[in-house]
Design an enzyme around this catalytic site. Structure first.
Site, PDB file in Angstrom:
ATOM      1  CB  CYS A  89      -0.929   0.112   1.199  1.00  0.00           C
ATOM      2  SG  CYS A  89      -2.023  -1.293   1.389  1.00  0.00           S
TER       3      CYS A  89
ATOM      4  NE  ARG B  17       4.543   1.737  -0.442  1.00  0.00           N
ATOM      5  CZ  ARG B  17       5.619   1.302   0.198  1.00  0.00           C
ATOM      6  NH1 ARG B  17       6.800   1.471  -0.330  1.00  0.00           N
ATOM      7  NH2 ARG B  17       5.512   0.709   1.354  1.00  0.00           N
TER       8      ARG B  17
ATOM      9  CD1 TRP C 191      -0.624  -6.077  -3.654  1.00  0.00           C
ATOM     10  CD2 TRP C 191      -0.497  -6.761  -1.526  1.00  0.00           C
ATOM     11  NE1 TRP C 191      -0.272  -7.400  -3.663  1.00  0.00           N
ATOM     12  CE2 TRP C 191      -0.194  -7.853  -2.366  1.00  0.00           C
ATOM     13  CE3 TRP C 191      -0.486  -6.963  -0.141  1.00  0.00           C
ATOM     14  CZ2 TRP C 191       0.133  -9.117  -1.878  1.00  0.00           C
ATOM     15  CZ3 TRP C 191      -0.171  -8.224   0.346  1.00  0.00           C
ATOM     16  CH2 TRP C 191       0.135  -9.278  -0.526  1.00  0.00           C
TER      17      TRP C 191
ATOM     18  CG  ASN D 182       2.195   0.438   3.889  1.00  0.00           C
ATOM     19  OD1 ASN D 182       1.874  -0.712   3.622  1.00  0.00           O
ATOM     20  ND2 ASN D 182       3.434   0.869   3.793  1.00  0.00           N
ATOM     21  N   GLY D 183       0.139  -1.437   6.181  1.00  0.00           N
ATOM     22  CA  GLY D 183       0.638  -2.391   7.173  1.00  0.00           C
ATOM     23  C   GLY D 183      -0.463  -3.353   7.572  1.00  0.00           C
TER      24      GLY D 183
ATOM     25  CD  GLU E  94      15.429 -12.595 -11.428  1.00  0.00           C
ATOM     26  OE1 GLU E  94      15.032 -13.210 -10.425  1.00  0.00           O
ATOM     27  OE2 GLU E  94      15.007 -11.465 -11.735  1.00  0.00           O
TER      28      GLU E  94
ATOM     29  CE  LYS F 241      11.891 -10.600 -13.029  1.00  0.00           C
ATOM     30  NZ  LYS F 241      12.686 -10.316 -11.904  1.00  0.00           N
TER      31      LYS F 241
ATOM     32  CD  GLU G  75       8.234 -10.790 -11.295  1.00  0.00           C
ATOM     33  OE1 GLU G  75       7.756 -10.374 -10.237  1.00  0.00           O
ATOM     34  OE2 GLU G  75       9.440 -10.688 -11.577  1.00  0.00           O
TER      35      GLU G  75
ATOM     36  CG  HIS H 223      17.517 -36.554 -10.468  1.00  0.00           C
ATOM     37  ND1 HIS H 223      17.917 -37.843 -10.215  1.00  0.00           N
ATOM     38  CD2 HIS H 223      18.641 -35.858 -10.760  1.00  0.00           C
ATOM     39  CE1 HIS H 223      19.238 -37.928 -10.328  1.00  0.00           C
ATOM     40  NE2 HIS H 223      19.700 -36.727 -10.661  1.00  0.00           N
TER      41      HIS H 223
ATOM     42  CE  LYS I  95      10.625  -2.703  -7.650  1.00  0.00           C
ATOM     43  NZ  LYS I  95      11.112  -3.751  -8.563  1.00  0.00           N
TER      44      LYS I  95
HETATM   45  O1  M6R Z   1      12.671  -5.456  -2.307  1.00  0.00           O
HETATM   46  P1  M6R Z   1      13.168  -6.874  -2.199  1.00  0.00           P
HETATM   47  O2  M6R Z   1      14.349  -7.115  -3.047  1.00  0.00           O
HETATM   48  O3  M6R Z   1      13.391  -7.295  -0.790  1.00  0.00           O
HETATM   49  O4  M6R Z   1      11.971  -7.742  -2.753  1.00  0.00           O
HETATM   50  C1  M6R Z   1      11.999  -9.132  -2.714  1.00  0.00           C
HETATM   51  C2  M6R Z   1      11.047  -9.728  -3.707  1.00  0.00           C
HETATM   52  O5  M6R Z   1       9.735  -9.363  -3.396  1.00  0.00           O
HETATM   53  C3  M6R Z   1      11.360  -9.247  -5.128  1.00  0.00           C
HETATM   54  O6  M6R Z   1      12.676  -9.542  -5.466  1.00  0.00           O
HETATM   55  C4  M6R Z   1      10.416  -9.907  -6.152  1.00  0.00           C
HETATM   56  O7  M6R Z   1      10.619 -11.281  -6.191  1.00  0.00           O
HETATM   57  C5  M6R Z   1      10.679  -9.264  -7.500  1.00  0.00           C
HETATM   58  N1  M6R Z   1       9.868  -8.103  -7.664  1.00  0.00           N
HETATM   59  C6  M6R Z   1      10.483 -10.161  -8.632  1.00  0.00           C
HETATM   60  O8  M6R Z   1      10.793  -9.532  -9.837  1.00  0.00           O
END
Ligand code: M6R
Length: 614
Positions: free
Chosen positions: A2, A27, A74, A100-101, A487, A491, A494, A510, A609
């Site tokens: 949020c 956010r 969020w 936010n929280g 990674e 990508k 998501e 395996h 984010k």
């Molecule tokens: O801000 P952070 O690096 O701690 O965030 C961790 C994950 O939420 C973040 O890396 C997330 O997996 C990415 N947005 C994916 O692209």
């Protein structure tokens, strides 16, 4: 998650808050709302994005209001809906809050309030908090500032809040525990936000509240800060922030993600600027230099992180063990914090986080510190909670990353990690001069090499067109390329919502090999260092099961090329640097596929984010 924004001053609050909310949409973006205030208050909120909110705020509601609060959500408690959106009002309608929280003990507080005649319209924990504040205000005849303070001593959880009360129309009360809160100080005006981006065009003078701090911001008395727990008056520390408007705008790119992919050459240059000195074989990361003995004596290193940052941690494990011969473990922060890990005094714990606000990583740091570890933070956001909670650290200096999918944050984390690996190897005497020199020199040339790799964009767009309708993808790599495969898969899933798995290539036999057929595109990172012959065999195994192979190979490769349906070449570099170069085409592949599928790559569904919930 949020985002919260607030304004109190002499300008129209509405445009400032709307623009600020748009900058904070990274956010969370499932609903949005605003309250505007002069003698009377108005609250407008809706499920959807800030753009949807703009459609329903009437000209009358907007005009002439010089105080306001806004929120982009969020969802945690309660589905995204008009009712669950913030701001939330107290039962009398006098007090409004944005939050936010998470308030963890909201159910027991709700019960007490219900027994005292309060009723609730939403399913949120926030509506409980605003009514607790009202209950305290009326039952204890407190001011709004006092009521907020008393209420916060009764809640368990995390919050950044801003509260207004029609009984005190010239005041905003803010408070923080666990979630970030910044206050911009202008001339007779104040800006409140989850980070400084909503107000950078108005002021660069910023106060970041620490945990357990609150402030009453009033037109008459200005900014007064207090401790929530002890009532003590505190002296705020005003920082001059260095954030330009240009860096948080799209600069001609269609999406932030694409802009951030293309920013990688300059971001990486910023990461090693002033730290990497190839001519003198010197790496100067002040957080390490000031704590050399801690690293030299460390019996082991534990890395805690989430998501993409966890993948960066895996690269660190390979490199630190290889170059510095220190045992390294990489842990999901969310697992580490809830088990009873063996961490001893003298252990080094490295926390990696782009945002510096990830709740699980922050909690892992707290646990590690309780157990006596030395905590080193690798963060992008300057002044973030993780940066402040660490004993020392290194910023990645990638600049604001607004697209939810990490791109430049990842490659700049890797850049810091490579510099750390080299320096730790030097300190431990486990890396020879020749190797140090070779890797350091290549690291310095990476920005140029990335510029070259970025020119394969059109080729990748073509590949994306061919596979955009696939339902599954497999990503494979060995050694340093295994985290790169993880990674790449993250990508894709998501932002395009295609199911994708990353695997160490040799693990395929395996289990996952059972999935392979002509409908399973397989992305293989098969560069010529490390276990090249072994990965060639793996590619052969995939080919004989009719999968379509997209391979990332070293320029000039022959063996993998003839087995692949599509080949993307990257320049030859030492193993540890390959994940940086290999990430570029993987980011572009995901980007193009997601765009072709009509997805919003900057704001993928269900994500945010900065993950400030546990
Ligand atoms: O801000 P952070 O690096 O701690 O965030 C961790 C994950 O939420 C973040 O890396 C997330 O997996 C990415 N947005 C994916 O692209």
């Amino acid at each position: 998650m949020c985002g919260i924004v607030g304004y109190i001053g002499h300008r129209d609050a509405y445009p400032i808050i709307i623009k600020g909310l748009k900058r904070l949409e990274y956010r969370g973006y499932d609903s949005a709302g605003i309250t505007l205030f002069n003698a009377a208050s108005v609250v407008v909120k809706t499920k959807g994005k800030v753009a949807d909110l703009e459609q329903i705020v009437t000209p009358q509601a907007k005009s002439g209001k010089t105080l306001g609060l806004g929120h982009t959500r969020w969802a945690t408690h309660g589905i995204p809906s008009d009712l669950n959106s913030h701001p939330h009002l107290s039962n009398s309608g006098k007090i409004a809050i944005v939050h936010n929280g998470i308030i963890e003990n909201y159910a027991s507080i709700k019960k007490i309030l219900t027994d005292n005649g309060y009723h609730f319209k939403s399913d949120t924990d926030t509506e409980v908090l605003v009514n607790l504040i009202e209950y305290i205000k009326t039952s204890q005849k407190a001011t709004i500032g006092q009521a907020v303070q008393i209420a916060l001593t009764q809640v368990v959880g995390a919050y950044a809040i801003a509260v207004v009360d029609t009984d005190r129309p010239g005041e905003v009360v803010v408070a923080k525990l666990g979630s970030p809160l910044a206050v911009g100080i202008g001339k007779d005006e104040y800006f409140i936000a989850s980070d400084a981006s909503p107000f950078i065009e108005y002021t660069n003078r910023t106060i970041y509240l620490d945990d357990n701090e609150m402030a009453v911001i009033s037109r008459k008395k200005g900014f007064k800060m207090y401790s929530i727990t002890s009532d003590k008056v505190l002296t705020p520390k005003v920082q001059e922030i260095q954030l330009s408007l240009e860096t948080i705008e799209k600069s001609g790119f269609d999406y932030f993600m694409l802009k951030e992919i293309h920013e990688q050459p300059s971001a990486i240059t910023d990461t090693f600027r002033g730290r990497l000195h190839v001519d003198t074989q010197n790496i100067n990361i002040s957080g390490i230099e000031q704590n050399k003995a801690v690293f030299e004596n460390a019996q082991r290193i534990t890395i805690v992180a989430c998501g993409t940052s966890w993948h960066a941690g895996l690269v660190a494990e390979y490199l630190f063990e290889d170059a510095a011969r220190i045992p390294v473990e990489v842990e999901y922060a969310s697992e580490f914090r809830y088990r009873n890990p063996v961490i001893n005094k003298g252990d080094v714990v490295i926390a990696i986080s782009q945002s510096g606000e990830t709740a699980d990583t922050l909690a892992a740091i707290k646990l590690a510190k309780e157990k006596g570890a030395f905590v080193f933070g690798i963060c992008n956001v300057v002044g973030s909670s993780i940066a402040r909670a660490s004993d020392a650290g290194a910023y990645t200096h990638a600049g604001p990353e607004i697209g939810v999918a990490s791109t430049k944050a990842f490659t700049t984390q890797l850049t810091v990690i490579i510099m750390m690996g080299l320096r730790l190897g030097q300190l431990k005497g486990t890396i020879d001069k020749h190797d140090f020199d070779r890797v350091a020199k290549q690291l310095e040339t990476l920005p140029k090499l990335i510029e070259g790799v970025l020119t394969c964009d059109k080729q990748i767009e073509k590949i994306a067109r061919e596979y955009k309708d696939a339902s599954n993808f497999l990503y494979l790599g060995r050694g340093y390329n295994f985290p790169a495969a993880l990674e790449g898969a993250l990508k894709l899933k998501e932002i395009s919502y295609i199911h994708a798995e990353g695997y160490p290539a040799a693990e395929m036999k395996h289990g996952p090999i059972a999935l392979i057929d002509e409908n399973m595109p397989v992305v293989v990172i098969a560069t010529n260092k490390g276990h090249y012959e072994k990965i060639v065999s793996n590619v052969q195994e995939i080919k004989s099961r009719n999968a379509n192979i997209i391979s990332i190979v070293t320029k000039g490769d022959e063996s993998v090329k003839i087995l692949s349906d599509h080949v993307i070449e990257i320049p030859e570099v030492t193993e540890a640097l390959v994940p940086i170069l290999a990430s570029i085409p993987l980011q572009l592949l995901s980007y193009h596929i997601a765009i072709m599928r009509g997805c919003n790559v900057d704001q993928p569904r269900n994500l945010a984010k900065s993950v400030t919930v546990e």
